[in-house]
Design an enzyme around this catalytic site. Sequence first.
Site: not given
Ligand code: PAF
Length: 284
Positions: A31-32, A34, A37, A151
């Site tokens: 969530g949150a 931006h 995403h 990430d």
């Molecule tokens: O990258 C993230 O937001 C989290 O690590 C994920 C992949 C949703 C797992 O909780």
Amino acid sequence: MVNLYSIDALKENLEPLRNKGLKIGFVPTMGALHDGHIALVKAAKEECDVVIVSIFVNPTQFNNTEDLKLYPRQEDKDLELLTQNDCDFVYLPTAEEIYPPDYEEVKIDLDTIENTMEGEHRPGHFNGVVNVVSRLFKIVQPTKAYFGRKDFQQVAVVKEMNRQLKLPVEIVTVETKRDPSGLAMSSRNLRLSEQDLDKAVVISQVLNKGKSWANSYSPAVTRQKMIEYFEQTSLKLEYLQIVHPDTLNDLNQYWVSGATACIAAYCGDVRLIDNMELITKEEN
Ligand code: PAF
């Protein structure tokens, strides 16, 4: 967009589509949301017939309870943003559904991929990521799953997990989205004040400096110069490493294709991470 609050509702909606042979694109999130995403949602839209996003703040990947408590939550805004971007389904599970009493923890050996950078500084973090992502894959059964390159180590971990557990999901990595200032988009940026947002720009600046120093210096010297540059700023460096893109081993003397600099730093009490490919990857 259909909001799904249970595994039963999810199955009822997705199974008929899967049975028709439609490709299901999955974007797991906490969530949150931006633009980073939304770039994942758009990539999934382009390559798949149906897109599902999950929103679940996974407690098992936080090694710090304060960080979990302060993690931004804005469900209504998230749902609005996903609707605006033509997402088909959103899955909003409860912790009880993800981790039922009979839940069996997944354990895999991530070896060197895990014992450096985020893994070293956030003990247990990747064990939490592996467990929630494999659990979500089992529930959603997507054709493809989309992760952001910001990430960087998480992507390496998820690919290794996928390989070891032989899961029938294709992992797609999407480039990091940045603010016009260069700051990598992150849900944690919501916790930064205007002044902190200005200060945090130094993270992408040092990565860009590293990219140009890489033309003239070895990885070890480039790293040293980057650290010295960073130490002149008001942010507190946690680590800055230049690593092999697949093994994540530190590079010292020689460059390799896809060599990547990864950084974690505190801006006030907000921990930010970012990375940049310093040597362009040659595709074979
Ligand atoms: O990258 C993230 O937001 C989290 O690590 C994920 C992949 C949703 C797992 O909780």
